[in-house]
Design an enzyme around this catalytic site. Structure first.
Site, PDB file in Angstrom:
ATOM      1  N   ASN A 115       0.864  -1.179   0.000  1.00 33.58           N
ATOM      2  CA  ASN A 115       0.000   0.000   0.000  1.00 33.58           C
ATOM      3  C   ASN A 115       0.899   1.226   0.000  1.00 33.58           C
ATOM      4  OD1 ASN A 115      -1.853   2.002   0.327  1.00 33.58           O
ATOM      5  ND2 ASN A 115      -2.553   1.357   2.356  1.00 33.58           N
TER       6      ASN A 115
ATOM      7  N   LYS B 274       0.062   4.217  -0.330  1.00 34.74           N
ATOM      8  CA  LYS B 274      -0.616   5.396   0.233  1.00 34.74           C
ATOM      9  C   LYS B 274      -0.314   6.607  -0.666  1.00 34.74           C
ATOM     10  CE  LYS B 274      -0.381   3.205   4.704  1.00 34.74           C
ATOM     11  NZ  LYS B 274      -0.323   3.329   6.147  1.00 34.74           N
TER      12      LYS B 274
ATOM     13  N   HIS C 122      -9.620   1.326   4.519  1.00 35.32           N
ATOM     14  CA  HIS C 122      -8.372   1.507   5.270  1.00 35.32           C
ATOM     15  C   HIS C 122      -8.649   2.447   6.440  1.00 35.32           C
ATOM     16  CE1 HIS C 122      -4.313   2.580   6.333  1.00 35.32           C
ATOM     17  NE2 HIS C 122      -3.933   1.490   5.703  1.00 35.32           N
TER      18      HIS C 122
ATOM     19  N   GLU D 159      -7.090   4.853   7.534  1.00 38.79           N
ATOM     20  CA  GLU D 159      -6.871   6.273   7.215  1.00 38.79           C
ATOM     21  C   GLU D 159      -8.085   6.855   6.506  1.00 38.79           C
ATOM     22  OE1 GLU D 159      -3.140   5.512   5.279  1.00 38.79           O
ATOM     23  OE2 GLU D 159      -2.313   4.947   7.224  1.00 38.79           O
TER      24      GLU D 159
ATOM     25  N   GLU E 203      -5.746  -4.724  10.297  1.00 41.14           N
ATOM     26  CA  GLU E 203      -4.687  -3.749  10.556  1.00 41.14           C
ATOM     27  C   GLU E 203      -4.975  -3.002  11.850  1.00 41.14           C
ATOM     28  OE1 GLU E 203      -2.643  -2.584   6.573  1.00 41.14           O
ATOM     29  OE2 GLU E 203      -4.321  -1.232   6.917  1.00 41.14           O
TER      30      GLU E 203
ATOM     31  N   GLY F   2       2.323   2.341  10.892  1.00 40.21           N
ATOM     32  CA  GLY F   2       3.297   3.423  10.783  1.00 40.21           C
ATOM     33  C   GLY F   2       3.972   3.773  12.097  1.00 40.21           C
TER      34      GLY F   2
ATOM     35  N   SER G 135       3.161  -2.147  10.422  1.00 35.20           N
ATOM     36  CA  SER G 135       4.608  -2.274  10.640  1.00 35.20           C
ATOM     37  C   SER G 135       5.164  -3.656  10.278  1.00 35.20           C
ATOM     38  CB  SER G 135       4.967  -1.886  12.084  1.00 35.20           C
ATOM     39  OG  SER G 135       4.595  -0.539  12.324  1.00 35.20           O
TER      40      SER G 135
HETATM   41  P1  13P Z   1       2.837   0.409   7.776  1.00 34.93           P
HETATM   42  O1  13P Z   1       3.346  -0.874   7.169  1.00 34.93           O
HETATM   43  O2  13P Z   1       3.620   1.612   7.317  1.00 34.93           O
HETATM   44  O3  13P Z   1       2.700   0.312   9.255  1.00 34.93           O
HETATM   45  O4  13P Z   1       1.360   0.640   7.181  1.00 34.93           O
HETATM   46  C1  13P Z   1       0.456  -0.399   7.257  1.00 34.93           C
HETATM   47  C2  13P Z   1      -0.712  -0.046   6.437  1.00 34.93           C
HETATM   48  O5  13P Z   1      -1.472   0.835   6.775  1.00 34.93           O
HETATM   49  C3  13P Z   1      -0.910  -0.781   5.178  1.00 34.93           C
HETATM   50  O6  13P Z   1      -2.157  -0.525   4.635  1.00 34.93           O
END
Ligand code: 13P
Length: 253
Positions: free
Chosen positions: A9, A11, A97, A99, A169, A175, A215
């Site tokens: 992803n 983003k 997601h 976010e 997740e 992150g 992560s």
């Molecule tokens: P990270 O791997 O940066 O923690 O992000 C995970 C994520 O949100 C994947 O969609």
């Protein structure tokens, strides 16, 4: 065996040129995926066509959109429809997601609509769920994610459900460099599968890939993917570094 999936992803990261270079670097590693293994890159909308052309000759490599709109077409300035994705050959779409839930107020009900429109056009949703830190600290994560599944997915037939990929997740691990332990990941993945089994039966539940996200790195992927109910990962930060993501693909069962 269920599909084992390494999903990147990106983003809102990378320029077009950086994205193209990253795909080249990863594909140049020539990782031969087995029949039950997939690699999916969820890239920003303006890069979908380029990314799709990069992977056309690669077995079991696919491109995903990171979002879509819930309506078929019309006066929705700035939105992207599933029909548009389909018309450029995209087969997967990340939905829900955390976010998008947090910054764009996407509800379980809206996500049910997005799931429906994707399935109606044979786009496979990668449906994300997962709890915030306060819920984990209160120990109520199981019922939290169960509600997310129920409200967005349980109107589907069993045949439709088998089209979907689920990504668990935990928001506190996204992150942050703080990964769920293998015990935490296995426990909640098994719980999610049991919730699916209660509604749809064991055979259906056993056929659905449940990815872990939060992560995932090159040095913990093997351990996490080794859990019996973890079928790969949805990877943010580490998917932006070619060598790291190559190691993560290689960590698939
Ligand atoms: P990270 O791997 O940066 O923690 O992000 C995970 C994520 O949100 C994947 O969609």
């Amino acid at each position: 065996m269920r599909k084992q999936i390494a999903a990147a992803n990106w983003k809102m990261n990378l320029t077009y040129q950086q994205g193209e270079q990253l795909l080249d670097d990863i594909l140049n590693a020539k990782i031969a995926l087995k029949d039950h293994q997939l690699t999916i890159f969820a890239v920003p909308f303006p890069y979908l066509i380029m990314a799709n052309s990069e992977i056309t000759d690669e077995k079991n490599y696919f491109i995903a959109a990171q979002n879509c709109y819930s309506k078929k077409s019309g006066a929705y300035t700035g939105e992207v429809s599933v029909e548009m994705l389909k018309s450029i050959g995209i087969k997967y779409c990340v939905l829900g997601h955390s976010e998008r839930r947090e910054y764009f107020s996407e509800s379980n009900q809206l996500l049910a609509e997005k799931i429906n429109i994707c399935l109606s056009l044979d786009i496979i949703p990668i449906f994300c769920c997962g709890e915030p830190l306060a819920i984990r600290e209160a120990g109520t994560q199981n019922s939290f994610v169960e509600t997310q599944l129920k409200e967005s997915l349980f109107h589907l037939s069993s045949e439709q459900l088998t089209q979907i990929i689920i990504a668990y997740e935990p928001i506190w691990a996204i992150g942050t460099g703080k990964t769920a332990s293998t015990e935490q990941a296995q426990e909640i993945h098994a719980y999610l599968r049991s919730v699916l089994a209660k509604q749809y039966g064991k055979a259906t539940a056993d056929s659905i890939s449940i990815l872990y996200g939060g992560s995932v790195k090159s040095n913990n992927a093997k351990e996490l993917f080794g859990c019996p109910d973890v079928d790969g990962g949805l990877v943010g930060g580490a998917s932006l570094i070619a060598n790291d993501f190559i190691q993560i693909i290689k960590a698939l069962k």
